[in-house]
Design a protein around this motif. Structure first.
Motif, PDB file in Angstrom:
ATOM      1  N   UNK A  41       0.849  -1.190   0.000  1.00  0.00           N
ATOM      2  CA  UNK A  41       0.000   0.000   0.000  1.00  0.00           C
ATOM      3  C   UNK A  41       0.885   1.241   0.000  1.00  0.00           C
ATOM      4  N   UNK A  42       0.432   2.270  -0.690  1.00  0.00           N
ATOM      5  CA  UNK A  42       1.111   3.562  -0.667  1.00  0.00           C
ATOM      6  C   UNK A  42       0.055   4.620  -0.385  1.00  0.00           C
ATOM      7  N   UNK A  43       0.331   5.471   0.604  1.00  0.00           N
ATOM      8  CA  UNK A  43      -0.670   6.414   1.082  1.00  0.00           C
ATOM      9  C   UNK A  43      -0.060   7.815   1.145  1.00  0.00           C
ATOM     10  N   UNK A  44      -0.751   8.765   0.570  1.00  0.00           N
ATOM     11  CA  UNK A  44      -0.393  10.168   0.734  1.00  0.00           C
ATOM     12  C   UNK A  44      -1.392  10.765   1.710  1.00  0.00           C
ATOM     13  N   UNK A  45      -0.886  11.144   2.888  1.00  0.00           N
ATOM     14  CA  UNK A  45      -1.736  11.666   3.955  1.00  0.00           C
ATOM     15  C   UNK A  45      -1.557  13.178   4.042  1.00  0.00           C
ATOM     16  N   UNK A  46      -2.595  13.913   3.671  1.00  0.00           N
ATOM     17  CA  UNK A  46      -2.579  15.365   3.812  1.00  0.00           C
ATOM     18  C   UNK A  46      -2.959  15.707   5.250  1.00  0.00           C
ATOM     19  N   UNK A  47      -2.012  16.281   5.965  1.00  0.00           N
ATOM     20  CA  UNK A  47      -2.260  16.725   7.333  1.00  0.00           C
ATOM     21  C   UNK A  47      -2.712  18.183   7.246  1.00  0.00           C
ATOM     22  N   UNK A  48      -3.997  18.413   7.400  1.00  0.00           N
ATOM     23  CA  UNK A  48      -4.582  19.735   7.161  1.00  0.00           C
ATOM     24  C   UNK A  48      -4.536  20.537   8.452  1.00  0.00           C
ATOM     25  N   UNK A  49      -3.540  21.398   8.540  1.00  0.00           N
ATOM     26  CA  UNK A  49      -3.371  22.223   9.736  1.00  0.00           C
ATOM     27  C   UNK A  49      -3.962  23.605   9.521  1.00  0.00           C
ATOM     28  N   UNK A  50      -5.192  23.623   9.095  1.00  0.00           N
ATOM     29  CA  UNK A  50      -5.919  24.875   8.835  1.00  0.00           C
ATOM     30  C   UNK A  50      -7.379  24.628   9.180  1.00  0.00           C
ATOM     31  N   UNK A  51      -7.915  25.431  10.098  1.00  0.00           N
ATOM     32  CA  UNK A  51      -9.269  25.163  10.583  1.00  0.00           C
ATOM     33  C   UNK A  51     -10.356  25.632   9.627  1.00  0.00           C
ATOM     34  N   UNK A  52     -10.000  26.384   8.586  1.00  0.00           N
ATOM     35  CA  UNK A  52     -10.997  26.859   7.637  1.00  0.00           C
ATOM     36  C   UNK A  52     -11.265  25.912   6.491  1.00  0.00           C
ATOM     37  N   UNK A  53     -10.566  24.787   6.443  1.00  0.00           N
ATOM     38  CA  UNK A  53     -10.661  23.873   5.295  1.00  0.00           C
ATOM     39  C   UNK A  53     -11.875  22.960   5.388  1.00  0.00           C
ATOM     40  N   UNK A  54     -12.504  22.721   4.241  1.00  0.00           N
ATOM     41  CA  UNK A  54     -13.597  21.750   4.130  1.00  0.00           C
ATOM     42  C   UNK A  54     -13.258  20.611   3.177  1.00  0.00           C
ATOM     43  N   UNK A  55     -12.260  20.830   2.314  1.00  0.00           N
ATOM     44  CA  UNK A  55     -11.829  19.796   1.375  1.00  0.00           C
ATOM     45  C   UNK A  55     -10.397  20.111   0.965  1.00  0.00           C
ATOM     46  N   UNK A  56      -9.755  19.142   0.303  1.00  0.00           N
ATOM     47  CA  UNK A  56      -8.381  19.318  -0.162  1.00  0.00           C
ATOM     48  C   UNK A  56      -8.330  19.060  -1.659  1.00  0.00           C
ATOM     49  N   UNK A  57      -7.617  19.933  -2.368  1.00  0.00           N
ATOM     50  CA  UNK A  57      -7.435  19.800  -3.814  1.00  0.00           C
ATOM     51  C   UNK A  57      -5.966  20.040  -4.166  1.00  0.00           C
ATOM     52  N   UNK A  58      -5.518  19.510  -5.311  1.00  0.00           N
ATOM     53  CA  UNK A  58      -4.177  19.871  -5.771  1.00  0.00           C
ATOM     54  C   UNK A  58      -4.149  21.338  -6.189  1.00  0.00           C
ATOM     55  N   UNK A  59      -3.040  22.014  -5.910  1.00  0.00           N
ATOM     56  CA  UNK A  59      -2.907  23.433  -6.248  1.00  0.00           C
ATOM     57  C   UNK A  59      -2.433  23.561  -7.697  1.00  0.00           C
ATOM     58  N   UNK A  60      -3.337  23.304  -8.611  1.00  0.00           N
ATOM     59  CA  UNK A  60      -2.989  23.348 -10.037  1.00  0.00           C
ATOM     60  C   UNK A  60      -2.561  24.743 -10.474  1.00  0.00           C
ATOM     61  N   UNK A  61      -3.057  25.766  -9.797  1.00  0.00           N
ATOM     62  CA  UNK A  61      -2.692  27.134 -10.164  1.00  0.00           C
ATOM     63  C   UNK A  61      -1.280  27.490  -9.723  1.00  0.00           C
ATOM     64  N   UNK A  62      -0.689  26.668  -8.867  1.00  0.00           N
ATOM     65  CA  UNK A  62       0.672  26.901  -8.389  1.00  0.00           C
ATOM     66  C   UNK A  62       1.655  25.923  -9.015  1.00  0.00           C
ATOM     67  N   UNK A  63       1.306  24.644  -9.024  1.00  0.00           N
ATOM     68  CA  UNK A  63       2.191  23.604  -9.568  1.00  0.00           C
ATOM     69  C   UNK A  63       1.363  22.607 -10.369  1.00  0.00           C
ATOM     70  N   UNK A  64       1.020  22.944 -11.629  1.00  0.00           N
ATOM     71  CA  UNK A  64       0.177  22.041 -12.427  1.00  0.00           C
ATOM     72  C   UNK A  64       0.813  20.681 -12.666  1.00  0.00           C
ATOM     73  N   UNK A  65       2.148  20.632 -12.723  1.00  0.00           N
ATOM     74  CA  UNK A  65       2.819  19.346 -12.940  1.00  0.00           C
ATOM     75  C   UNK A  65       2.581  18.419 -11.752  1.00  0.00           C
ATOM     76  N   UNK A  66       2.593  18.975 -10.541  1.00  0.00           N
ATOM     77  CA  UNK A  66       2.312  18.152  -9.367  1.00  0.00           C
ATOM     78  C   UNK A  66       0.870  17.651  -9.403  1.00  0.00           C
ATOM     79  N   UNK A  67      -0.062  18.519  -9.769  1.00  0.00           N
ATOM     80  CA  UNK A  67      -1.455  18.102  -9.849  1.00  0.00           C
ATOM     81  C   UNK A  67      -1.657  16.976 -10.837  1.00  0.00           C
ATOM     82  N   UNK A  68      -1.013  17.078 -11.999  1.00  0.00           N
ATOM     83  CA  UNK A  68      -1.137  16.017 -13.004  1.00  0.00           C
ATOM     84  C   UNK A  68      -0.572  14.703 -12.480  1.00  0.00           C
ATOM     85  N   UNK A  69       0.581  14.768 -11.814  1.00  0.00           N
ATOM     86  CA  UNK A  69       1.201  13.550 -11.300  1.00  0.00           C
ATOM     87  C   UNK A  69       0.401  12.975 -10.132  1.00  0.00           C
ATOM     88  N   UNK A  70      -0.222  13.837  -9.339  1.00  0.00           N
ATOM     89  CA  UNK A  70      -1.058  13.360  -8.241  1.00  0.00           C
ATOM     90  C   UNK A  70      -2.234  12.549  -8.784  1.00  0.00           C
TER      91      UNK A  70
END
Length: 253
Positions: A187-216
């Motif tokens: 198994x391989x797991x990417x665990x997003x540790x969300x240290x922000x109390x205003x968050x309701x969901x997590x998305x790739x930051x395509x507007x900052x690093x589109x290559x990372x979003x594509x690979x994700x």
């Protein structure tokens, strides 16, 4: 000027000794330094344990919370831990915290998808690109070993938390190595540790690093598990919770 009082919080099990001290951010500079004005008007220089861009986490004159140093010989007396990014909304900027947060949650059985592993090890070498995995889980009665990469998430706008907050070639390498673990039958797991109390969901930051979003998205398609858990940081008047991961958030691709 706001009053500065020690905040009684259960931080100790996450490596923070003593109470947090409140102040106002003057400026962050040289990446590792932040000037903070305390209630008595004193300006102290605190260690900023975050090498990233900290996009959205350093508003002018923001309320911040510092932890006191335990070593009396340390040059800087305080470490910057939390910031109020908006009214009543907190983020933990200390990137040294997420791995301990994740391990604590896993060993306590609070993350169901990663429960029932008898052994958790940190910083285990893996992958063809010679990395160290944040957490390696083994000893499950049914499941194969799990390789868990932990990512700290503090960029959030309109309830949408995004990762990364800057272009990350290192993050792309981690995704490639996680895919290798899936190919090997683990198994391989990417665990997003969300240290922000205003968050309701997590998305790739395509507007900052589109290559990372594509690979994700490619990694998810290859079987890498994407999960996000949010920390309990805040009460109505500031940090009255802890760094404990308490709720799962959806990961939206």
């Amino acid at each position: 000027m706001i009053p500065v009082q020690p905040t009684n919080c259960p931080w100790r099990r996450h490596g923070i000794s003593g109470n947090l001290i409140e102040g106002r951010l003057v400026k962050r500079y040289k990446r590792f330094l932040a000037d903070v004005r305390l209630a008595n008007g004193e300006i102290v220089t605190a260690h900023c344990p975050n090498t990233g861009s900290m996009l959205g986490c350093q508003p002018d004159d923001a309320r911040v919370w510092l932890s006191p140093a335990t070593n009396p010989k340390r040059k800087l007396r305080y470490t910057w831990e939390l910031v109020e990014t908006g009214p009543g909304v907190l983020a933990c900027v200390n990137t040294g915290r997420p791995n301990a947060q994740a391990r604590d949650a896993i060993e306590a059985g609070r993350i169901p998808s990663l429960a029932n592993y008898s052994l958790v090890r940190a910083e285990v070498r893996y992958g063809s690109e010679n990395s160290r995995i944040d957490l390696h889980l083994s000893g499950h009665p049914v499941q194969p070993d799990a390789w868990v990469e932990v990512k700290n998430v503090t960029l959030c706008e309109g309830g949408v938390a995004c990762f990364p907050d800057a272009v990350t070639l290192r993050g792309q390498k981690h995704l490639r190595e996680l895919m290798e673990m899936v190919s090997a039958g683990d198994r391989a797991v990417l665990l997003f540790c969300v240290n922000h109390t205003g968050a309701r969901e997590v998305r790739p930051a395509d507007h900052i690093d589109p290559a990372y979003g594509d690979l994700l998205r490619k990694a998810a398609g290859a079987g890498v598990e994407l999960i996000a858990w949010q920390a309990d940081l805040a009460g109505p008047d500031g940090p009255s919770g802890s760094l404990t991961l308490v709720r799962e958030l959806p990961v939206v691709l």
